[in-house]
Design an enzyme around this catalytic site. Structure first.
Site, PDB file in Angstrom:
ATOM      1  N   HIS A 149       0.848  -1.207   0.000  1.00 44.64           N
ATOM      2  CA  HIS A 149       0.000   0.000   0.000  1.00 44.64           C
ATOM      3  C   HIS A 149       0.882   1.255   0.000  1.00 44.64           C
ATOM      4  CE1 HIS A 149      -3.181   2.799   1.294  1.00 44.64           C
ATOM      5  NE2 HIS A 149      -2.381   3.192   2.252  1.00 44.64           N
ATOM      6  N   THR A 209     -14.629   7.557  10.936  1.00 48.47           N
ATOM      7  CA  THR A 209     -14.009   6.233  10.867  1.00 48.47           C
ATOM      8  C   THR A 209     -15.034   5.245  11.389  1.00 48.47           C
ATOM      9  OG1 THR A 209     -11.839   7.205  11.341  1.00 48.47           O
ATOM     10  CG2 THR A 209     -12.048   4.821  11.647  1.00 48.47           C
TER      11      THR A 209
END
Ligand code: MN
Length: 433
Positions: free
Chosen positions: A148, A269
């Protein structure tokens, strides 16, 4: 190694419950899982344990007298609207409760009288609304997938794409805990400032949102300010795990990021509501496979003295998109990612130890995020930015639609789940508005 770090009778896969829904092959909450959470029922939030399609009301369980000793202490710490008091007791308390519940729920281990008393403490999951499991004082999101990090580095033109510190310490940013919500809470499309295609700053409702498929760890017992946590006891400070989605407005993030992520991530989140305890995951522990022989050895404080403690888990994760058209057609969606915890270069233990290594005090209920769990493969990327090369190459969905171009200002349902072996750990559903 203490008992909680070894496979024990609570993990025995042959055990079955007298609650039949827990024995179904696709059961998310079999007898071996027993995750903890806070549920709302009849206007009152309190702690519970999931089994099959039921929730065990821990306050009711205390009242019917089925608990004693440390299991009773653990349940008494779970009757309020947060699990922080239970977390603060250390993992031994939750373990005592787990052992007692495993016996009470076992088809062969519970007499008819006790079964009748326990039945009074069950609430169908269909009748409850799950809440955040604890007050999350601090949220720190790490960056542990090299794949990533490298892909993002290339997309941003960084040289080298992987920062030099990445393989020497677990990199992180301080997230925002006030906007953490339990899975299912709709996301409000954030406003933000970003550079448009003509490289001119703009402000408004962001045109595209990204998800980041992650695991989260809850801190159990904390550490005092100025007192780091040695790696050999790090497991005792990790209460359990959840699935985590670090919603991101990447355009905002990339333009604003001088000191670190800020408004591009702080708008929300999402976490799954049930905490799978560290002990429940013991059978799935494995060695970290992300380190190569050519990688630098971590410094001493990040290295196990015995060198062999399993530092990762065998956990698979996936993300599925369901567009409005798919939902209207009864389509179950397109799986866009299948990845695993093998993506983590650093373990949760190392993340926790590094976090406290400067003397920073961690508190019960703090959350540590793994960072986006992207693997090496095209099919194992954990966010749309990677899958689409920052929006340049849309992905095609089973319905004939594309993302991200058509996703702008559309409502998608993103579904993520994770499993370890045959054990479904948690599920996550989210409407991206
Ligand atoms: Mn993240």
């Amino acid at each position: 190694m203490n008992a909680m770090n070894a496979v024990n009778a609570t993990h025995d896969p042959s055990r079955r419950s007298w609650i039949e829904s827990a024995n179904l092959p696709a059961a998310e909450f079999p007898l071996q899982n027993l995750p903890l959470g806070i549920f709302l029922h009849k206007g009152h939030s309190r702690g519970g344990v999931a089994i099959g399609n039921q929730v065990i009301d821990l306050a009711a369980l205390l009242n019917v007298g089925l608990l004693g000793g440390e299991a009773a202490v653990a349940a008494a710490a779970s009757v309020g609207a947060t699990l922080n008091p239970l977390m603060a007791l250390g993992n031994q308390a939750a373990s005592a409760l787990r052992w007692r519940l495993a016996d009470l729920l076992d088809r062969n281990g519970c007499n008819a009288t006790d079964r009748g008393r326990l039945q009074q403490c069950l609430v169908p999951q269909a009748d409850v609304t799950m809440q955040l499991p604890c007050d999350i004082g601090d949220f720190t999101d790490f960056l542990t997938s090299a794949a990533h990090t490298e892909r993002h580095g290339r997309l941003k033109g960084l040289q080298p794409p992987l920062p030099p510190a990445f393989k020497h310490l677990p990199v992180a940013y301080h997230g925002r805990s006030s906007s953490i919500r339990v899975s299912g809470t709709p996301v409000c499309r954030p406003n933000g400032q970003w550079l448009d295609d003509a490289k001119v700053p703009r402000f408004g409702a962001v045109e595209s949102l990204d998800f980041e498929l992650e695991m989260g760890a809850f801190v159990g017992r904390g550490n005092a300010l100025g007192k780091p946590i040695p790696l050999c006891i790090a497991n005792e400070h990790i209460f359990g795990y959840c699935l985590l989605n670090d919603w991101s407005a990447k355009g905002v993030q990339w333009w604003e990021q001088v000191l670190g992520p800020f408004l591009g991530k702080s708008f929300m989140t999402s976490i799954s509501p049930w905490i799978v305890t560290s002990e429940a995951l013991v059978p799935f522990a494995k060695q970290n496979s992300a380190h190569q022989a050519s990688d630098p050895s971590p410094l001493g404080y990040l290295t196990d003295s015995e060198g062999t403690s399993p530092s990762s888990f065998s956990i698979q994760l996936s993300a599925t998109i369901r567009t409005a058209r798919m939902r209207a057609n009864g389509d179950s969606g397109t799986r866009i990612s299948s990845t695993s915890l093998d993506a983590m270069y650093w373990s949760f233990r190392q993340m926790l130890v590094h976090h406290a290594s400067n003397g920073c005090n961690l508190r019960p209920g703090d959350v540590l995020g793994s960072g986006t769990l992207s693997g090496d493969q095209v099919t194992s990327m954990g966010c749309l930015t990677e899958m689409t090369s920052a929006g340049r190459h849309p992905i095609s969905l089973g319905s004939g639609e594309q993302r991200p171009l058509a996703a702008r200002r559309r409502r998608n349902r993103l579904e993520c789940d994770s499993s370890a072996g045959g054990l479904r750990l948690c599920e996550f559903r989210q409407l991206q508005g």
